[in-house]
Enzyme design. Sequence first.
Site, PDB file in Angstrom:
ATOM      1  N   ASP A 105      55.482  62.283 -12.666  1.00 37.06           N
ATOM      2  CA  ASP A 105      56.122  62.016 -13.945  1.00 37.06           C
ATOM      3  C   ASP A 105      56.427  60.539 -14.128  1.00 37.06           C
ATOM      4  OD1 ASP A 105      56.062  64.666 -14.640  1.00 37.06           O
ATOM      5  OD2 ASP A 105      57.969  65.103 -13.665  1.00 37.06           O
ATOM      6  N   SER A 135      53.404  45.214 -15.027  1.00 34.21           N
ATOM      7  CA  SER A 135      53.299  44.718 -16.398  1.00 34.21           C
ATOM      8  C   SER A 135      53.978  43.364 -16.484  1.00 34.21           C
ATOM      9  CB  SER A 135      53.937  45.687 -17.391  1.00 34.21           C
ATOM     10  OG  SER A 135      54.037  45.101 -18.681  1.00 34.21           O
ATOM     11  N   TYR A 148      61.322  50.456 -19.686  1.00 33.81           N
ATOM     12  CA  TYR A 148      59.970  50.140 -19.201  1.00 33.81           C
ATOM     13  C   TYR A 148      59.972  48.783 -18.495  1.00 33.81           C
ATOM     14  CZ  TYR A 148      54.909  49.282 -19.404  1.00 33.81           C
ATOM     15  OH  TYR A 148      53.604  48.994 -19.092  1.00 33.81           O
ATOM     16  N   ALA A 150      62.542  47.271 -17.104  1.00 30.37           N
ATOM     17  CA  ALA A 150      63.314  47.362 -15.866  1.00 30.37           C
ATOM     18  C   ALA A 150      62.506  48.027 -14.756  1.00 30.37           C
ATOM     19  CB  ALA A 150      64.605  48.136 -16.123  1.00 30.37           C
TER      20      ALA A 150
END
Length: 299
Positions: A105, A135, A148, A150
């Site tokens: 997940d 990223s 996202y 973090a």
Amino acid sequence: MDLVNGMLNWVATPGMIASLLLFYPPYYLFKTCYSFLSYLFPEDLAARSSSSLVPPLASARIWPTSMLPREHAWSWFARREWSLRQVADRALEIGAPDVIILSGDDVNFWGAVQSTFAALPHLKRTRGRIVVTASATGWNPVPRMIFYNAANAALINFFETLRTELGSEVGITIVTPGWIESEMSKGKFLKDHGGVEVDQEFRDAQIGLFPVEYAKNCARAMVQAARQGDRYLTVPAWFRTMYLWRVFAPEVVEFCYRLVYMHSQGANQTDVPSKTMAEGGAKQLLYPSSLRSSDVKNE
């Protein structure tokens, strides 16, 4: 202790800056020469990994099947198992000796951590390489993506620390892409209940005037970086200059992001200047055709 820290506050800072200025020119020359030699004589990953089922570890999120390296054994992880199986089947078709798929997940942090520790014994035996897709938002504070960002910051820090602990036993290449042709840039977002929805208006507001790189170009750069033994890779390459602004002028970065991406109190989340700019013609120039299509599967 207060006295020691007080003295270091005055002495250590200018001393560290002076030593960095003296050290960096020869260090940069060495890095440039090393990078050039690595480009001329890249590592043969296939030969290195032939004795192991699980050498380099990577995320399957942005890999087009046409770019899958042949004759490598790979472990892949992603959120949806059916998409993993498609990539795995294609990898086997073009000659990969073995593929391990791991669904989870949370592919942003815990999925990568758990998969890495599962593969680490094999990687140590074959002196393999981890290629982790994080990223640029891990160090670039793009608004409206707080969790996202973090998760990717944690991912980068985790693998930098792991690289320090492993030394030369296992190589680690940390990839920090900017906006890449992917499910997210096509407008797919997770709902609160875990489902997926397509919202291209929200996507336009989020990407704005940032050019979106083709997935095949990112995959090609990742393979090349792994073969050269690079520690870091940012795609597109120009995005690395954003890091300098982040370090030396963070207030300017934050001001610009607030100006372009944040909406006024009570306004709709998509009523932001970035969306207006994108719809004003920027999409035609800066987005791949796959992102401009409204035919995106909601799955």
